[in-house]
Design a protein around this motif. Structure first.
Motif, mmCIF file in Angstrom:
data_model
loop_
_atom_site.group_PDB
_atom_site.id
_atom_site.type_symbol
_atom_site.label_atom_id
_atom_site.label_comp_id
_atom_site.label_asym_id
_atom_site.label_seq_id
_atom_site.Cartn_x
_atom_site.Cartn_y
_atom_site.Cartn_z
ATOM 1 N N HIS A 1 0.558 -0.847 0.168
ATOM 2 C CA HIS A 1 -0.232 -0.056 -0.070
ATOM 3 C C HIS A 1 0.677 0.763 -0.218
ATOM 4 O O HIS A 1 1.707 1.275 0.363
ATOM 5 N N GLU A 2 0.518 2.361 -0.424
ATOM 6 C CA GLU A 2 1.492 3.775 -1.010
ATOM 7 C C GLU A 2 1.478 4.166 0.272
ATOM 8 O O GLU A 2 2.420 5.353 0.710
ATOM 9 N N TYR B 1 2.431 2.470 3.491
ATOM 10 C CA TYR B 1 2.236 1.472 4.222
ATOM 11 C C TYR B 1 3.588 1.649 5.039
ATOM 12 O O TYR B 1 4.073 1.735 5.828
ATOM 13 N N ASP B 2 4.601 2.521 4.227
ATOM 14 C CA ASP B 2 6.485 2.659 4.657
ATOM 15 C C ASP B 2 5.889 4.062 5.539
ATOM 16 O O ASP B 2 6.321 4.202 6.606
#
Length: 457
Positions: A23-24, A26-27
């Motif tokens: 997912h964009e 997540y980080d």
């Protein structure tokens, strides 16, 4: 694998979105304050409502995951692996510090930082037993005990907790006080988390709008004279003053005063609650050496939260500490040999925090960590890779603590026990046994993981 935009539901109503690897977000969602730690949980839930927590607990249980709750992640290095864990990022604090100036209490929701609380209590002429940076999360700090610049007069911050609001592993929102859910109230005051998800706390405040505070900086070669003067003063100092001695090597950044940038220096800082105490210390230090910068004087209590100059923005750090029974001349020699000028120390800060006073005596009805053994706390912290690689910094921390081991109490304080997840040396044996029993009762399936979690049978 579930899709990244999976929602956790209760009945037919979506409660919170799960963020999975890929997912964009997540980080961003997995990052902790300590950038040296690479958290990679199975999935993440950002909880802005209590219902999100309840749904996340149910989801984790249904899918065979453990659950770890976190706000800022200042102690993320002590968490076990999150590979099979739902990371619950607590963000319940929007506008959520409620101050009762008459009762001198604050109701603080999970996710709030000390900066949020200081801003809320200051207009009422009150102070709070905060950490050494405004970006430190309130709940995590209190779960570990809470060592503040008000400590020698008022003890550990967790002794001032009136109540916890928690969601237990069965998904029920409960209140833990000295009269209700007493085992949880005991465990959460200094026994760290892992017994329930804390959603809020009611905390007692202090009646200070102004204190005598400050910091004095000296050249590194003055360390022997300043340290001995500080130690000699500390042995008979009033309980109304709490101080720290540090050998610093601050980075060459614009926010660092020019004389201190990129060079080793010595610092003594602290807070006094009665007139004359800080002045007596300053005179003693000036007699020992000429300061480069600084002094003590009347200071708004709101400014104490930045007195220690700890970094507020996320940075990579590695540190560790232990409690010391005493600090005799041989201990001072050992400390200076391993951290002073010419030692090759890679530490950003090698420090000795003054204990004793109210910190040494648990109040009636104290929780798992009502006091601290010893007269001083030794702590060292550095930035891995700047310039020392992490393995070398880790080895140096071993050397630093080994040098002071002859004066150690044999116990540690969880908030400064940063390279171990063990609770065994952080509380007495009888306390550890009680925490193990509470953990078994509160979380029989081992659903919750946390920093310094007691092992169970």
């Amino acid at each position: 694998m579930l899709n990244p935009n999976t929602t956790i539901t209760t009945g037919t109503t979506p409660q919170a979105s799960l963020i999975h690897p890929g997912h964009e977000l997540y980080d961003v969602a997995r990052a902790s304050w300590n950038l040296a730690i690479d958290q990679r949980p199975a999935c993440i839930c950002v909880a802005t409502e209590v219902e999100h927590i309840q749904s996340a607990l149910a989801y984790a249980r249904e899918h065979g995951l453990t659950l770890a709750s976190q706000s800022t992640g200042h102690l993320s290095e002590t968490l076990p692996s999150l590979e099979n864990t739902l990371l619950l990022r607590l963000d319940l604090h929007r506008g959520a510090v409620e101050v009762d100036a008459v009762e001198r209490t604050a109701r603080i929701k999970a996710g709030a930082t000390w900066g949020d609380v200081v801003a809320a209590v200051t207009p009422h002429g009150l102070a709070v037993m905060h950490g050494s940076s405004p970006s430190v999360g309130v709940i995590g700090y209190l779960l570990g005990g809470g060592l503040s610049f008000y400590g020698r007069k008022h003890g550990l911050a967790c002794n001032h907790i009136r109540a916890f609001e928690v969601v237990t592993t069965d998904g029920v929102l409960r209140r833990a006080t000295a009269d209700h859910n007493r085992d949880l109230f005991y465990a959460l005051r200094g026994g760290q988390g892992g017994y329930a998800v804390v959603t809020g706390v009611e905390l007692g405040l202090l009646p200070y709008s102004e204190v005598d505070a400050g910091a004095m900086f000296f050249a590194a070669q003055s360390a022997p004279a300043v340290l001995r003067a500080w130690r000699n003063w500390a042995t008979s100092a009033s309980d109304s003053i709490t101080t720290t001695f540090r050998i610093l090597c601050l980075p060459p950044l614009p926010e660092v005063p020019e004389p201190l940038r990129g060079v080793p220096t010595v610092c003594v800082n602290g807070v006094a609650l009665e007139p004359g105490e800080a002045n007596a210390l300053e005179m003693r230090l000036r007699y020992a050496a000429t300061p480069i910068l600084g002094g003590f004087g009347p200071t708004p209590a709101a400014e104490v939260v930045r007195l220690h100059m700890d970094p507020e923005d996320p940075v990579p750090v590695m540190g560790d500490g232990m409690l010391l029974a005493s600090l005799d001349d041989w201990a001072i020699e050992s400390f200076l040999r391993v951290a002073g000028l010419g030692s090759g120390s890679p530490l950003l800060s090698a420090e000795l925090r003054q204990l004793g006073g109210a910190l040494a005596s648990p109040p009636l009805g104290a929780g798992a960590r009502g006091h601290l053994e010893g007269r001083f706390l030794a702590f060292g912290v550095g930035v891995p890779g700047m310039p020392t690689p992490a393995p070398e910094l880790n080895a140096y921390l071993d050397r630093y603590l080994d040098a002071l081991k002859p004066w150690a109490t044999g116990t540690r304080f969880t908030s400064f026990n940063m390279r171990s997840n063990s609770l065994e040396t952080c509380v007495p044996e009888a306390t550890l046994a009680r925490l193990q029993r509470i953990k078994e009762t509160a979380d029989p399936d081992g659903l919750l993981i946390a920093s310094h979690l007691p092992t169970t049978a």
